[in-house]
Design a protein around this motif. Structure first.
Motif, PDB file in Angstrom:
ATOM      1  N   GLU A 189       4.449  -8.609   0.036  1.00 19.14           N
ATOM      2  CA  GLU A 189       4.257 -10.033   0.321  1.00 19.14           C
ATOM      3  C   GLU A 189       5.588 -10.768   0.341  1.00 19.14           C
ATOM      4  O   GLU A 189       5.836 -11.629   1.203  1.00 19.14           O
ATOM      5  CB  GLU A 189       3.330 -10.651  -0.727  1.00 19.14           C
ATOM      6  CG  GLU A 189       1.889 -10.159  -0.652  1.00 19.14           C
ATOM      7  CD  GLU A 189       1.040 -10.741  -1.762  1.00 19.14           C
ATOM      8  OE1 GLU A 189       1.566 -11.550  -2.554  1.00 19.14           O
ATOM      9  OE2 GLU A 189      -0.152 -10.392  -1.850  1.00 19.14           O
ATOM     10  N   ILE A 190       6.460 -10.426  -0.622  1.00 17.93           N
ATOM     11  CA  ILE A 190       7.782 -11.061  -0.671  1.00 17.93           C
ATOM     12  C   ILE A 190       8.577 -10.718   0.585  1.00 17.93           C
ATOM     13  O   ILE A 190       9.218 -11.584   1.195  1.00 17.93           O
ATOM     14  CB  ILE A 190       8.546 -10.617  -1.934  1.00 17.93           C
ATOM     15  CG1 ILE A 190       7.875 -11.199  -3.186  1.00 17.93           C
ATOM     16  CG2 ILE A 190      10.004 -11.045  -1.874  1.00 17.93           C
ATOM     17  CD1 ILE A 190       8.432 -10.668  -4.481  1.00 17.93           C
ATOM     18  N   ASN A 191       8.543  -9.428   0.983  1.00 22.97           N
ATOM     19  CA  ASN A 191       9.272  -9.015   2.189  1.00 22.97           C
ATOM     20  C   ASN A 191       8.728  -9.725   3.422  1.00 22.97           C
ATOM     21  O   ASN A 191       9.498 -10.100   4.319  1.00 22.97           O
ATOM     22  CB  ASN A 191       9.177  -7.498   2.360  1.00 22.97           C
ATOM     23  CG  ASN A 191      10.038  -6.742   1.370  1.00 22.97           C
ATOM     24  OD1 ASN A 191      11.024  -7.272   0.869  1.00 22.97           O
ATOM     25  ND2 ASN A 191       9.685  -5.505   1.079  1.00 22.97           N
ATOM     26  N   GLN A 192       7.402  -9.903   3.467  1.00 22.40           N
ATOM     27  CA  GLN A 192       6.800 -10.611   4.590  1.00 22.40           C
ATOM     28  C   GLN A 192       7.287 -12.050   4.633  1.00 22.40           C
ATOM     29  O   GLN A 192       7.647 -12.578   5.706  1.00 22.40           O
ATOM     30  CB  GLN A 192       5.280 -10.552   4.484  1.00 22.40           C
ATOM     31  CG  GLN A 192       4.537 -11.325   5.575  1.00 22.40           C
ATOM     32  CD  GLN A 192       4.739 -10.731   6.954  1.00 22.40           C
ATOM     33  OE1 GLN A 192       5.014  -9.545   7.074  1.00 22.40           O
ATOM     34  NE2 GLN A 192       4.620 -11.562   7.976  1.00 22.40           N
ATOM     35  N   TRP A 247       2.196  -0.123 -10.510  1.00 24.69           N
ATOM     36  CA  TRP A 247       3.078   0.169  -9.380  1.00 24.69           C
ATOM     37  C   TRP A 247       2.478  -0.354  -8.087  1.00 24.69           C
ATOM     38  O   TRP A 247       3.184  -0.926  -7.242  1.00 24.69           O
ATOM     39  CB  TRP A 247       3.298   1.673  -9.283  1.00 24.69           C
ATOM     40  CG  TRP A 247       4.114   2.073  -8.089  1.00 24.69           C
ATOM     41  CD1 TRP A 247       5.467   2.160  -7.991  1.00 24.69           C
ATOM     42  CD2 TRP A 247       3.596   2.436  -6.800  1.00 24.69           C
ATOM     43  NE1 TRP A 247       5.832   2.548  -6.729  1.00 24.69           N
ATOM     44  CE2 TRP A 247       4.705   2.724  -5.971  1.00 24.69           C
ATOM     45  CE3 TRP A 247       2.311   2.542  -6.262  1.00 24.69           C
ATOM     46  CZ2 TRP A 247       4.561   3.107  -4.638  1.00 24.69           C
ATOM     47  CZ3 TRP A 247       2.167   2.917  -4.935  1.00 24.69           C
ATOM     48  CH2 TRP A 247       3.275   3.196  -4.151  1.00 24.69           C
ATOM     49  N   HIS A 248       1.168  -0.164  -7.927  1.00 24.58           N
ATOM     50  CA  HIS A 248       0.507  -0.614  -6.700  1.00 24.58           C
ATOM     51  C   HIS A 248       0.562  -2.129  -6.589  1.00 24.58           C
ATOM     52  O   HIS A 248       0.829  -2.675  -5.496  1.00 24.58           O
ATOM     53  CB  HIS A 248      -0.950  -0.130  -6.703  1.00 24.58           C
ATOM     54  CG  HIS A 248      -1.616  -0.225  -5.365  1.00 24.58           C
ATOM     55  ND1 HIS A 248      -2.273  -1.356  -4.935  1.00 24.58           N
ATOM     56  CD2 HIS A 248      -1.712   0.666  -4.344  1.00 24.58           C
ATOM     57  CE1 HIS A 248      -2.757  -1.161  -3.724  1.00 24.58           C
ATOM     58  NE2 HIS A 248      -2.438   0.056  -3.341  1.00 24.58           N
ATOM     59  N   ARG A 249       0.323  -2.824  -7.711  1.00 27.14           N
ATOM     60  CA  ARG A 249       0.414  -4.288  -7.684  1.00 27.14           C
ATOM     61  C   ARG A 249       1.822  -4.734  -7.340  1.00 27.14           C
ATOM     62  O   ARG A 249       2.027  -5.673  -6.557  1.00 27.14           O
ATOM     63  CB  ARG A 249      -0.022  -4.868  -9.028  1.00 27.14           C
ATOM     64  CG  ARG A 249      -1.529  -4.962  -9.206  1.00 27.14           C
ATOM     65  CD  ARG A 249      -1.891  -5.795 -10.422  1.00 27.14           C
ATOM     66  NE  ARG A 249      -1.486  -5.131 -11.650  1.00 27.14           N
ATOM     67  CZ  ARG A 249      -2.258  -4.289 -12.334  1.00 27.14           C
ATOM     68  NH1 ARG A 249      -3.473  -4.019 -11.889  1.00 27.14           N
ATOM     69  NH2 ARG A 249      -1.831  -3.729 -13.446  1.00 27.14           N
ATOM     70  N   ALA A 250       2.811  -4.049  -7.939  1.00 26.68           N
ATOM     71  CA  ALA A 250       4.207  -4.400  -7.653  1.00 26.68           C
ATOM     72  C   ALA A 250       4.531  -4.152  -6.186  1.00 26.68           C
ATOM     73  O   ALA A 250       5.252  -4.937  -5.553  1.00 26.68           O
ATOM     74  CB  ALA A 250       5.147  -3.593  -8.549  1.00 26.68           C
ATOM     75  N   ALA A 251       4.007  -3.045  -5.627  1.00 25.78           N
ATOM     76  CA  ALA A 251       4.254  -2.742  -4.215  1.00 25.78           C
ATOM     77  C   ALA A 251       3.638  -3.809  -3.315  1.00 25.78           C
ATOM     78  O   ALA A 251       4.237  -4.223  -2.316  1.00 25.78           O
ATOM     79  CB  ALA A 251       3.709  -1.361  -3.870  1.00 25.78           C
TER      80      ALA A 251
END
Length: 506
Positions: A257-260, A248-252
């Motif tokens: 990063e994607i949102n950035q 979950w942490h990796r996905a977050a």
């Protein structure tokens, strides 16, 4: 029947993901079967006493489980030996007495004749076992485990999944809470110590996230711990659930990063849109007209294909145009820029509106045959207030005169559909204080609503907005009334006010 050796049967059971044993009959002097001895066992086979796999080899059924004698299961064993046909003994209730207390378990047993003996395969059905299985399955799916730490005698109990989360073998035993800092990331140790200290003084569960080291790698875990107290309120035991949230942490982190990147791309897109199609903040004047423009990007795709042009030409003429390239993104914006620049060049080359559309259609067919577009193009002469306009599949120009709205309808096929097309133009003499509205379909388009219904609603909204306004207020009143119906599509709006003074000498 083909006889198999013990080794062959054992190899067969080793490959089977079931609980099963192969037993040979033990007979008395008369040949009667008096017991069965286990000769081979599957790795998963577990008996009622917790013996597993090869620990079962050599056991005799009646000797090891005395209450089996005369039971439905025993009778099933004998029938299979006699008939040579497989049989299922469902919901066999087995009772064993330990420490003077009877313990009942329920089993389903499949008995099959194999090579002079029987293979018994079983599944435990009693509720305790099923509940344990469900809990273990739930823990595995959620990657979480539970633990219990006694503060009185130091006894510690971990569920199987808690061992897996910490990468510990059962032989190593569970980890004491006081030893936990040794595997905790140094930056998180103060958080851990604070949470453990609060357990002794604060009621209710303590929840916190930690980074721990497991087999040389870092894992993120979320812990929820709570203290049980005695009658005097003294802590006696800590219960806790720990979940591995590394995935979950990796996905977050990846999502952040994607949102950035999306935010950066959105900002770049907005700047690019303003470079290609800079919308003026305030109304501006060109000969004979006061112009107001507004552009609404789509919420889901800020780079779109809608465009406008309003420019003073030679011989005191004015070009007015609005267009819409199908689609969004760089492809649509690129086609939009080509059309906008082309229309400006064609207008300065003194092409009439109909000729301009013919040339734009040819341009699309040659350079972007995958693209369709719509446009309305008009030339306005301030000297005699004559408007000459033509359409290419675009919503009609709206003429606001007084408090009434008139639709300037004119036929014309979309740009990019056919190789050879022709367009015609219409003429209209305008009056001082008339307003012209050119727009793209995002202003009237709404899912589930006909475009003509949207056009009716727009005309009604404009008539309401201008009713009772002064000439100086009309342009602003109309602009304020224009709200896009479809936020998933971009919208371009151009409103031109016919100024009352004669600008022939401008």
């Amino acid at each position: 029947m083909v006889e198999m050796t013990t080794a062959t049967v054992q190899a067969m059971l080793d490959a089977m993901p079931i609980q099963a044993v192969w037993s040979e009959p033990i007979r008395d002097e008369t040949g009667a079967v008096v017991d069965f001895e286990v000769r081979a066992a599957s790795p998963r086979a577990t008996d009622v006493h917790g013996r597993v796999g090869k620990e079962l080899i050599g056991l005799r059924a009646v000797e090891a489980y005395p209450t089996i004698a005369g039971s439905p299961l025993w009778e099933g064993y004998l029938r299979v030996m006699e008939t040579g046909e497989a049989e299922e003994v469902d919901r066999y209730s087995h009772v064993e007495t330990g420490d003077g207390v009877p313990h009942r378990t329920v089993w389903s047993v499949q008995v099959t004749p194999v090579s002079g003996g029987i293979v018994s395969a079983w599944v435990r059905l009693d509720e305790e076992e099923r509940l344990t299985t469900r809990i273990n399955h739930t823990e595995s799916l959620g990657n979480l485990g539970w633990g219990r730490w006694s503060l009185l005698n130091g006894e510690i109990e971990w569920s199987p999944q808690l061992y897996a989360i910490h990468g510990r073998d059962h032989a190593e035993g569970p980890l004491d809470l006081q030893d936990y800092p040794a595997i905790t990331h140094p930056e998180d140790v103060p958080l851990l110590r604070d949470a453990l200290d609060r357990l002794a003084t604060v009621e209710g569960p303590q929840e916190f996230d930690l980074r721990i080291r497991v087999d040389g790698e870092q894992r993120h875990v979320r812990a929820v711990l709570e203290v049980s107290r005695d009658a005097a309120g003294q802590p006696v035991e800590v219960h806790g659930v720990i979940q591995d949230i590394s995935d979950w942490h990796r996905a977050a982190e990846e999502l952040a990063e994607i949102n950035q990147r999306l935010e950066e791309e959105s900002q770049l897109t907005a700047r690019l849109q303003n470079i290609i199609l800079p919308p003026p903040d305030d109304p501006f004047a060109i000969p004979g007209l006061e112009i107001a423009v507004r552009y609404f990007p789509a919420e889901t795709a800020p780079l779109g294909g809608d465009w406008y042009q309003a420019i003073h030409l030679d011989h005191n003429q004015v070009l007015l145009a609005v267009g819409d390239v199908a689609g969004h993104g760089l492809a649509a914006a690129s086609a939009m820029a080509k059309l906008r620049h082309a229309i400006t060049g064609l207008a300065f080359a003194e092409h009439e509106p109909a000729q301009i559309l013919v040339a734009l259609n040819r341009l699309l067919r040659r350079m972007r045959p995958d693209v369709l577009a719509t446009a309305v193009v008009a030339r306005y002469s301030p000297k005699d207030r004559i408007l000459t306009w033509t359409h290419a599949g675009h919503p009609p120009v709206l003429l606001i005169r007084g408090d009434r709205v008139q639709r300037l309808l004119h036929p014309g096929v979309l740009l990019g559909v056919f190789e050879d097309v022709s367009y015609t133009a219409a003429n209209l003499r305008l009056e001082p204080e008339d307003l012209l509205l050119m727009f793209t379909d995002g202003l009237i388009e709404r899912p589930g609503r006909d475009l003509f219904e949207g056009l009716d609603a727009l005309c009604a909204a404009i008539e309401t907005a201008v009713r009772g306004t002064t000439p100086a207020e009309r342009l602003a009143a109309v602009m304020d009334a224009l709200v896009p119906s479809n936020t998933s599509d971009d919208t371009c709006i151009l409103v031109a006010r016919i100024t009352p003074h004669n600008l022939e000498g401008s």
